[in-house]
Design a protein around this motif. Sequence first.
Motif, PDB file in Angstrom:
ATOM      1  N   ILE A  28     -73.224  -7.223  28.128  1.00  0.00           N
ATOM      2  CA  ILE A  28     -71.918  -7.562  27.559  1.00  0.00           C
ATOM      3  C   ILE A  28     -71.706  -6.669  26.345  1.00  0.00           C
ATOM      4  O   ILE A  28     -72.544  -6.621  25.443  1.00  0.00           O
ATOM      5  CB  ILE A  28     -71.852  -9.046  27.163  1.00  0.00           C
ATOM      6  CG1 ILE A  28     -71.917  -9.921  28.417  1.00  0.00           C
ATOM      7  CG2 ILE A  28     -70.588  -9.350  26.372  1.00  0.00           C
ATOM      8  CD1 ILE A  28     -71.930 -11.401  28.141  1.00  0.00           C
ATOM      9  N   LYS A  29     -70.580  -5.973  26.337  1.00  0.00           N
ATOM     10  CA  LYS A  29     -70.304  -5.017  25.269  1.00  0.00           C
ATOM     11  C   LYS A  29     -69.035  -5.405  24.529  1.00  0.00           C
ATOM     12  O   LYS A  29     -68.037  -5.781  25.148  1.00  0.00           O
ATOM     13  CB  LYS A  29     -70.187  -3.605  25.838  1.00  0.00           C
ATOM     14  CG  LYS A  29     -71.480  -3.105  26.496  1.00  0.00           C
ATOM     15  CD  LYS A  29     -71.302  -1.736  27.088  1.00  0.00           C
ATOM     16  CE  LYS A  29     -72.612  -1.253  27.691  1.00  0.00           C
ATOM     17  NZ  LYS A  29     -73.074  -2.128  28.789  1.00  0.00           N
ATOM     18  N   VAL A  30     -69.084  -5.307  23.217  1.00  0.00           N
ATOM     19  CA  VAL A  30     -67.938  -5.590  22.356  1.00  0.00           C
ATOM     20  C   VAL A  30     -67.631  -4.327  21.563  1.00  0.00           C
ATOM     21  O   VAL A  30     -68.513  -3.771  20.900  1.00  0.00           O
ATOM     22  CB  VAL A  30     -68.234  -6.765  21.398  1.00  0.00           C
ATOM     23  CG1 VAL A  30     -67.047  -7.012  20.478  1.00  0.00           C
ATOM     24  CG2 VAL A  30     -68.567  -8.024  22.179  1.00  0.00           C
ATOM     25  N   ILE A  31     -66.399  -3.874  21.647  1.00  0.00           N
ATOM     26  CA  ILE A  31     -65.992  -2.662  20.939  1.00  0.00           C
ATOM     27  C   ILE A  31     -64.857  -3.013  19.984  1.00  0.00           C
ATOM     28  O   ILE A  31     -63.845  -3.576  20.394  1.00  0.00           O
ATOM     29  CB  ILE A  31     -65.549  -1.568  21.919  1.00  0.00           C
ATOM     30  CG1 ILE A  31     -66.749  -1.136  22.773  1.00  0.00           C
ATOM     31  CG2 ILE A  31     -64.955  -0.378  21.176  1.00  0.00           C
ATOM     32  CD1 ILE A  31     -66.442  -0.041  23.753  1.00  0.00           C
ATOM     33  N   VAL A  32     -65.048  -2.695  18.708  1.00  0.00           N
ATOM     34  CA  VAL A  32     -64.045  -2.945  17.669  1.00  0.00           C
ATOM     35  C   VAL A  32     -63.424  -1.607  17.302  1.00  0.00           C
ATOM     36  O   VAL A  32     -64.133  -0.671  16.915  1.00  0.00           O
ATOM     37  CB  VAL A  32     -64.675  -3.614  16.430  1.00  0.00           C
ATOM     38  CG1 VAL A  32     -63.602  -3.996  15.424  1.00  0.00           C
ATOM     39  CG2 VAL A  32     -65.487  -4.839  16.832  1.00  0.00           C
ATOM     40  N   ALA A  33     -62.114  -1.538  17.435  1.00  0.00           N
ATOM     41  CA  ALA A  33     -61.414  -0.280  17.152  1.00  0.00           C
ATOM     42  C   ALA A  33     -60.214  -0.539  16.257  1.00  0.00           C
ATOM     43  O   ALA A  33     -59.591  -1.599  16.310  1.00  0.00           O
ATOM     44  CB  ALA A  33     -60.970   0.398  18.450  1.00  0.00           C
ATOM     45  N   GLU A  34     -59.903   0.454  15.452  1.00  0.00           N
ATOM     46  CA  GLU A  34     -58.749   0.389  14.575  1.00  0.00           C
ATOM     47  C   GLU A  34     -57.695   1.364  15.081  1.00  0.00           C
ATOM     48  O   GLU A  34     -57.960   2.562  15.246  1.00  0.00           O
ATOM     49  CB  GLU A  34     -59.150   0.743  13.140  1.00  0.00           C
ATOM     50  CG  GLU A  34     -58.043   0.512  12.125  1.00  0.00           C
ATOM     51  CD  GLU A  34     -58.506   0.814  10.713  1.00  0.00           C
ATOM     52  OE1 GLU A  34     -57.875   0.312   9.764  1.00  0.00           O
ATOM     53  OE2 GLU A  34     -59.494   1.554  10.553  1.00  0.00           O
ATOM     54  N   SER A  35     -56.504   0.844  15.341  1.00  0.00           N
ATOM     55  CA  SER A  35     -55.406   1.662  15.843  1.00  0.00           C
ATOM     56  C   SER A  35     -54.450   1.980  14.701  1.00  0.00           C
ATOM     57  O   SER A  35     -53.854   1.084  14.105  1.00  0.00           O
ATOM     58  CB  SER A  35     -54.664   0.917  16.967  1.00  0.00           C
ATOM     59  OG  SER A  35     -53.557   1.661  17.423  1.00  0.00           O
ATOM     60  N   ILE A  36     -54.329   3.276  14.401  1.00  0.00           N
ATOM     61  CA  ILE A  36     -53.446   3.735  13.324  1.00  0.00           C
ATOM     62  C   ILE A  36     -52.557   4.829  13.877  1.00  0.00           C
ATOM     63  O   ILE A  36     -53.016   5.945  14.148  1.00  0.00           O
ATOM     64  CB  ILE A  36     -54.250   4.261  12.117  1.00  0.00           C
ATOM     65  CG1 ILE A  36     -55.261   3.220  11.629  1.00  0.00           C
ATOM     66  CG2 ILE A  36     -53.319   4.659  10.990  1.00  0.00           C
ATOM     67  CD1 ILE A  36     -56.143   3.709  10.513  1.00  0.00           C
TER      68      ILE A  36
END
Length: 457
Positions: free
Chosen positions: A17-25
Amino acid sequence: MDKSKVIVGLDIGTTSIKVIVAESIQDQLNVIGVGSERSQGLSRGVIVDIDKAAASIKSAVAHAEKKANVPITTVYAGIPANMLNIEKCDGIIAVGDTSREITTQDVAQVVNSALIRNLPPEREIIDVLPSEFIVDGFDGIKDPRGMVGIRLEFHGILFTAAKTVIHNTRKAIAQAGLHLSGLVINPLALGQLILDDGEQDFGTIILDLGGGQSTAAVIHDHKLKYSHVDPEGGEYITKDISVVLNTTLANAERLKREYGNADAALVKGSDQFPVEIVGQTNPQMVGEDYLAEIIQARIEQILERLGSGLSKVHAFDLPGGIVITGGVAALPGVSELVQKVYQRQVKRYIPDQMGLRHPSFAQGLSIVSYVAHLNEINTLIRRVVDPAEIRPRQATPRAARPLATATTDTRVPDQPVQAPTPAPTREKKDPEKTQRPNPKKKKKTQRIKNLFTNFFD
């Protein structure tokens, strides 16, 4: 004005199980945290034990929180292509007797009209992708809001999946203490990430070779036209190695990663490595070519079954070729073996973001990328297609009073159910109390009588 937002993608795979946190700017996606955990409670891409799956999700989220240094409360989760149905849907409404500007409410109504259909009880709508809007006969419109018209039509593609798969996913995420912002169809998101504009337009085959299952998808004209899941993946390769070499699953997995090759023809020489045999003290030497033959045999079986379905829809006639990704795609020789089996041009996709440079992270990255690039119309349609709003059995009847909790069981488990409070009834009068004279009332009545007697006198 800062328009940045943090998006969390949850890829619930069979092996991890993979969790990816990304910031969209401003259309730029920056990965700021990654979490990964060994999967528990999953079989062939589907959650079969909600408690174990929830614990794995919670652990993966905790790892991502620590690396991203941001609290995670909401996630977007991917839905596998198991039993995914793709069909066309159409809707039409009258905007008004006279021409007026089309509003957001009109768009929602025409999409709702396209969703009026008799679905089997075991299926649920996941998403609807718009193909075009038509205003008074003018077609090819992507966003009709603000235009003037009398009649509004909608043509789109409807995606439905097994209700059990969706329910178990929602339940496990909720049990992990997270809020589910939305569901994303895995092959649809993957196609938008790993294919360029030309490949999506002319048509390309995607092979997601995962640990628990393998998925074939066809993207053509920027739409997901076909998907099929084979219930075998990297886990079966590991089991084959374990059985043939008589070693444990842990050793078999290590041998696959360190010495494995998917194409035996690419293994030159007779290099050998030690294998710990169950029931024996001393290890046994095994050649890399023999290990490659074991791996190749299983992958060829998977490719043949996937290829049978792709041939029926003439997917190999598309000019875009084949793109492979997923954990099994990390094995050396996979691209060469796929090209040998299908006789088509093959390339492998590996994310280039720091910390994600492995094909097994492609699916998780595609989820956050898909959400980050949703436009206003897609976002509006996703709100309309919310399963809580479209299921008739959960809709509140028009004549009913607005009691939102009337059809939802909100009881806390293992607590007794209290009987409803009875409606207040009019208390019966005691005959004795009714006949008993009231001294104050009697005295007041007598004064009135005396007044009228004196008046007439």
